[in-house]
Design an enzyme around this catalytic site. Structure first.
Site, short mmCIF file in Angstrom:
data_model
loop_
_atom_site.label_atom_id
_atom_site.label_comp_id
_atom_site.label_asym_id
_atom_site.label_seq_id
_atom_site.Cartn_x
_atom_site.Cartn_y
_atom_site.Cartn_z
N ASP A 210 0.85 -1.21 0.00
CA ASP A 210 0.00 0.00 0.00
C ASP A 210 0.88 1.25 0.00
OD1 ASP A 210 0.84 -0.18 2.63
OD2 ASP A 210 -1.15 0.06 3.51
N SER A 211 2.21 1.06 -0.03
CA SER A 211 3.12 2.17 -0.30
C SER A 211 2.78 2.81 -1.65
CB SER A 211 4.58 1.69 -0.31
OG SER A 211 4.73 0.54 -1.13
N ASP B 144 -1.06 -6.13 -0.06
CA ASP B 144 -1.36 -5.48 1.22
C ASP B 144 -2.85 -5.28 1.40
OD1 ASP B 144 0.68 -4.89 2.99
OD2 ASP B 144 1.34 -3.12 1.88
N LYS C 21 -1.20 -9.29 3.27
CA LYS C 21 -0.39 -8.80 4.39
C LYS C 21 -1.20 -7.78 5.17
CE LYS C 21 3.34 -5.91 3.86
NZ LYS C 21 2.90 -4.70 4.60
N GLU D 42 -1.12 -5.27 8.98
CA GLU D 42 -0.26 -4.70 10.01
C GLU D 42 -0.85 -4.90 11.41
OE1 GLU D 42 0.51 -0.56 9.11
OE2 GLU D 42 1.15 -1.02 7.06
N GLU E 227 9.57 -4.21 10.17
CA GLU E 227 9.99 -2.92 9.61
C GLU E 227 10.61 -2.03 10.69
OE1 GLU E 227 7.09 -0.99 7.13
OE2 GLU E 227 8.30 0.82 6.93
O1 KIV Z 1 3.57 -1.04 1.59
C1 KIV Z 1 4.74 -1.46 1.53
O2 KIV Z 1 5.46 -1.24 0.56
C2 KIV Z 1 5.24 -2.21 2.67
C3 KIV Z 1 6.71 -2.40 2.75
C4 KIV Z 1 7.33 -1.14 3.23
C5 KIV Z 1 7.08 -3.56 3.60
O3 KIV Z 1 4.49 -2.62 3.51
#
Ligand code: KIV
Length: 264
Positions: A45-46, A84, A113, A115, A182
């Site tokens: 989600d970056s 994500d 994924k 958090e 992280e």
């Molecule tokens: O969203 C993302 O790119 C991430 C990485 C920083 C691990 O979660």
């Protein structure tokens, strides 16, 4: 051609073969990463920041994630693809199941994924019991940036470090099959990697994790502003995108990346 799977990734951990992970958000980079030997692509989600130009990952929606995951899956054949779950898309277990199903059935992801520590344990249990593989994410949690008061190293004091170790064990116990750590001190990440059986992928977590991940545009030196300490500009070293990605893969696999100056 069959994609890499969790059994192979666990074997890589057991045999001390480092796992090279990068983020990608489109078919062209997905193809380039696969050609360069990347094992796992994270559709992070970056993308909210590096693709959409947002200030944080918070505005990213499940539709955004499905769209970018589809593109990454179309561009590759062999890599393992993780998507994500965006902010508040897993606020309760029912919502998490529905949204994870979209990422897998429509997006084509092999794993999702999310958090958080013990607070997401029940959600992880419910997902994995339904056959949805989960990668947990501990340490710096970008979706909690406002609560954390910025993007800071986590687990520096003994109490926080012990909590992170407990969270990692809990998440493994409820079925998580992978863990991203992280921005945590390298010695703490090494302890966690040794304690859990699941592959641990570090970003700013030192060289002893089972694998490394970076945001693609950071490691190509394209992200505006100050590069995070844990990243490195591989494009500046090599002068071409395919060579930069190949060098990252080689450096992760040989233990050359990260160096002491890229860890805490
Ligand atoms: O969203 C993302 O790119 C991430 C990485 C920083 C691990 O979660």
């Amino acid at each position: 051609m069959a994609r890499l799977n969790l059994t192979s990734l666990r074997k890589m951990k057991a045999e001390h073969n480092k796992i090279a992970v990068l983020t990608a958000y489109d078919a062209s980079f997905s193809h380039a990463l696969e050609q360069a030997g990347v094992d796992v692509i994270l559709v992070g989600d970056s993308l909210g920041m590096v693709i959409q130009g947002q200030e944080s990952t918070l505005p990213v929606t499940i539709d955004d994630m499905v769209y970018h995951t589809q593109n990454v899956v179309r561009g590759s054949e062999k890599v393992f693809v993780i998507a994500d779950m965006p902010f508040m898309s897993y606020a309760n277990a029912e919502q998490a199941i529905q949204n994870a199903a979209c990422l897998m059935a429509e997006g084509g992801a092999q794993m999702v994924k999310l958090e958080g520590g013990a607070v997401v344990a029940d959600t992880v249990k419910q997902l994995t019991e339904r056959g949805i593989p989960v990668c947990a994410h501990l340490g710096l949690l970008p979706q909690s940036v406002h609560r954390l008061g910025g993007y800071r190293v986590q687990g520096r004091d003994a109490e926080d470090a012990e909590q992170l170790i407990r969270d990692a064990q809990t998440l493994q116990d409820v079925g998580a099959d992978m863990l991203v750590l992280e921005c945590v001190p390298a010695d703490l990440a090494a302890r966690i990697t040794a304690i859990v059986d699941i592959p641990v992928i570090g970003i700013g977590a030192g060289k002893d994790c089972d694998g490394q991940v970076l945001v693609l545009y950071d490691m190509l030196g394209l992200t505006p502003g100050k590069r995070p300490r844990f990243s490195h500009d591989f494009l500046a070293d090599t002068g071409a995108i395919p060579a930069a990605i190949s060098k990252y893969v080689q450096d992760v696999k040989s233990g050359q990346f990260p160096q002491a100056e890229q860890q805490y």
